[in-house]
Each structure stands twice: as C-alpha cells, then as structure tokens.
Design an enzyme around this catalytic site. Structure first.
Site, mmCIF file in Angstrom:
data_model
loop_
_atom_site.group_PDB
_atom_site.id
_atom_site.type_symbol
_atom_site.label_atom_id
_atom_site.label_comp_id
_atom_site.label_asym_id
_atom_site.label_seq_id
_atom_site.Cartn_x
_atom_site.Cartn_y
_atom_site.Cartn_z
ATOM 1 C CG ASN A 8 -1.729 1.210 1.415
ATOM 2 O OD1 ASN A 8 -1.787 2.052 0.518
ATOM 3 N ND2 ASN A 8 -2.377 1.322 2.566
ATOM 4 C CE LYS A 10 -0.099 3.077 4.904
ATOM 5 N NZ LYS A 10 0.019 3.148 6.342
ATOM 6 C CG HIS A 92 -5.669 1.734 5.486
ATOM 7 N ND1 HIS A 92 -5.234 2.640 6.426
ATOM 8 C CD2 HIS A 92 -4.641 0.898 5.239
ATOM 9 C CE1 HIS A 92 -3.972 2.335 6.734
ATOM 10 N NE2 HIS A 92 -3.587 1.293 6.032
ATOM 11 C CD GLU A 94 -2.827 5.278 6.992
ATOM 12 O OE1 GLU A 94 -2.832 5.374 5.747
ATOM 13 O OE2 GLU A 94 -1.896 4.737 7.626
ATOM 14 C CD GLU A 162 -3.061 -2.545 7.337
ATOM 15 O OE1 GLU A 162 -1.972 -2.781 6.804
ATOM 16 O OE2 GLU A 162 -3.696 -1.501 7.129
ATOM 17 N N GLY A 168 3.120 2.142 10.738
ATOM 18 C CA GLY A 168 4.110 3.213 10.578
ATOM 19 C C GLY A 168 4.870 3.526 11.843
ATOM 20 C CB SER A 207 5.730 -2.064 11.859
ATOM 21 O OG SER A 207 5.373 -0.719 12.154
HETATM 22 P P1 13P Z 1 3.385 0.272 7.538
HETATM 23 O O1 13P Z 1 3.866 -1.014 6.882
HETATM 24 O O2 13P Z 1 4.098 1.483 7.007
HETATM 25 O O3 13P Z 1 3.356 0.163 9.026
HETATM 26 O O4 13P Z 1 1.858 0.473 7.067
HETATM 27 C C1 13P Z 1 0.963 -0.583 7.161
HETATM 28 C C2 13P Z 1 -0.270 -0.219 6.452
HETATM 29 O O5 13P Z 1 -1.028 0.639 6.888
HETATM 30 C C3 13P Z 1 -0.568 -0.905 5.191
HETATM 31 O O6 13P Z 1 -1.862 -0.666 4.764
#
Ligand code: 13P
Length: 248
Positions: A8, A10, A92, A94, A162, A168, A207
């Site tokens: 992803n 983002k 997601h 976010e 997740e 992150g 992560s």
């Molecule tokens: P990270 O791998 O940067 O922690 O992000 C995970 C994520 O949100 C994938 O959708």
C-alpha cells in the site's frame, strides 16, 4: 491457497517511483506468492503499463460505493478497474479515522467493488487504547461482520488485520498476539461463510519489514501481508515477497 504480498503506497509516489516497480519485477519475475501494489490512483494506469505481461497485480486504495455521479474527488470501482486494478483496499484505518468511514460505508464500497469484479481487501484493526482495554477481539469482530458484504467469498474478499498502533510505528504485536487475532478472524469467517472461509486470505499489516516478515509468515492463519512503508522500495518489498514465497 496462493499467499498474497500486498503493498500500500498510500499518498506516496510519482512517475519517478515506477523505476522501483521495474526493479521489483526484474528481481522477482515469478514469485511463488501473489504480488500486488496499490499506488495512488493517478499512477495506476502507468504502473499497469510497467506491470503488463508480468505477475504483478494492481489495486486502488479506496473506491466510492456508487458507479458514477456528482461526487467530486471520489473514484469508482469501475474507474479503478479501467485503469488496470484487480483489487481495492477498503476500510483502511487511515480512512476510517481521517474520513470517518463506518463499517456500513465500507460494506457499501465492498459491494460496489465486488460487483465490478474487483477483489476487496477489507481492513480491520484496534487502536492502542482498545487493545489496552482488552477490547481487541470485540472491535475486530464488529468491524469484520459490519464491513463484510453478504455473499462474500474467498474469490472476492481478502481480510487485512492492521492494528492501528502498529502502522508506521515500527512496533508490532507479539507473534502469539497476531496468531490469536488471525485465528479469531478465521473462526468468525467460518461461522459466517462456512468451509470457504478456510480459503480467504488473511493478511497481517503494520510495520512489516524484511527483518520480521519470515517469523510473521510462519504463523498459522497468516496468508500474507499488507505492507506500507516497506513496499515503496523494491529491495525491501522484494525481500518480503521472497520471505512469503519461502513460507510456502
Ligand atoms: P506500515 O507497513 O508502514 O506500518 O503500514 C501498514 C499499512 O497501513 C498498510 O496498509
């Protein structure tokens, strides 16, 4: 079942980033697992050109529940498919947090995606406060059942666990904590869908990096990963793809 390494991107990446995709494909032309990248929508069709004739699949990061109309700034599932996507990430954390997406909304988007022929990657996950309060499984169970459309099958949905606090941050749950949630997801899906639930891919995200991928992929009911930051670099995502391929 074929395992899935999904990246992803983002809100990261421009034309220049397509060189990472070319490098990934050069290093991993025929991985044993499925390989998916979900770039920002403006990059989809150009990434589809790079991925043409390869095993790399592409996905969107969100879609609207309607097919078309007066929805400024939004993108329909059909538009994603037209640009070369076969998958779409939905719900997601976010989007749930920043765009206040409810389970109902995620379910509506998933219905639209599936009706268009896209595979819906539905995300669930608890916040740190919810985990500390012992509410992890309640939260995830409610998100799963509320976001999953009726009639969903292993051919049309993938579930990504997740934990919000692991995204992150460089932090991850312990291996037994990941295994517990994935077993719970499998059992909830089995109650809902029957035997086909065994074929639904359950991804872990938060992560994931080359250094922890192998131990996570060795866990039962972990069928791949949804990778954020480490999917932006061909070397890192390639190492994760290799670890998943080795996990068999
Ligand atoms: P990270 O791998 O940067 O922690 O992000 C995970 C994520 O949100 C994938 O959708």
């Amino acid at each position: 079942m074929r395992k899935l390494a999904a990246g992803n991107w983002k809100m990261n990446g421009t034309n220049a980033s397509l060189s990472e995709v070319a490098a990934l494909l050069k290093a991993h032309p025929a991985p044993a697992c499925e390989m998916l990248l979900c770039p920002p929508a403006p990059l989809l069709s150009r990434m589809a050109d790079v991925a043409s004739g390869t095993q790399l699949r592409l996905g969107g990061q969100d879609c609207h529940a309607e097919v078309s109309g007066a929805f400024t700034g939004d993108i329909s599932a059909a538009m994603l498919a037209d640009a070369g996507a076969t998958h779409v990430i939905l719900g997601h954390s976010e989007r749930r947090a920043v765009h206040a997406e409810s389970d109902d909304m995620v379910q509506g988007k998933a219905k639209a995606a599936i009706a268009t022929g896209l595979i819906a990657i539905i995300c669930v996950g608890e916040t740190e406060r919810q985990r500390d309060a012992g509410a992890t499984l309640d939260v995830i169970g409610a998100q799963l059942l509320g976001s999953l459309p009726d009639g969903a099958s292993s051919a049309t949905v993938v579930i990504a666990y997740e934990p919000v606090w692991a995204i992150g941050t460089g932090r991850t749950p312990t291996l037994p904590e990941i295994a517990d949630v994935h077993l719970f997801l499998r059992s909830r899906l089995t109650s809902r869908m029957g035997a086909d639930a065994l074929e639904v891919r359950l991804l872990y995200g938060g992560s994931v990096k080359p250094s922890n991928a192998a131990e996570i992929f060795a866990l039962p009911n972990v069928d791949g990963a949804l990778v954020g930051g480490a999917s932006l670099k061909a070397a890192d995502f390639g190492a994760i793809v290799a670890a998943l391929s080795d996990a068999g």
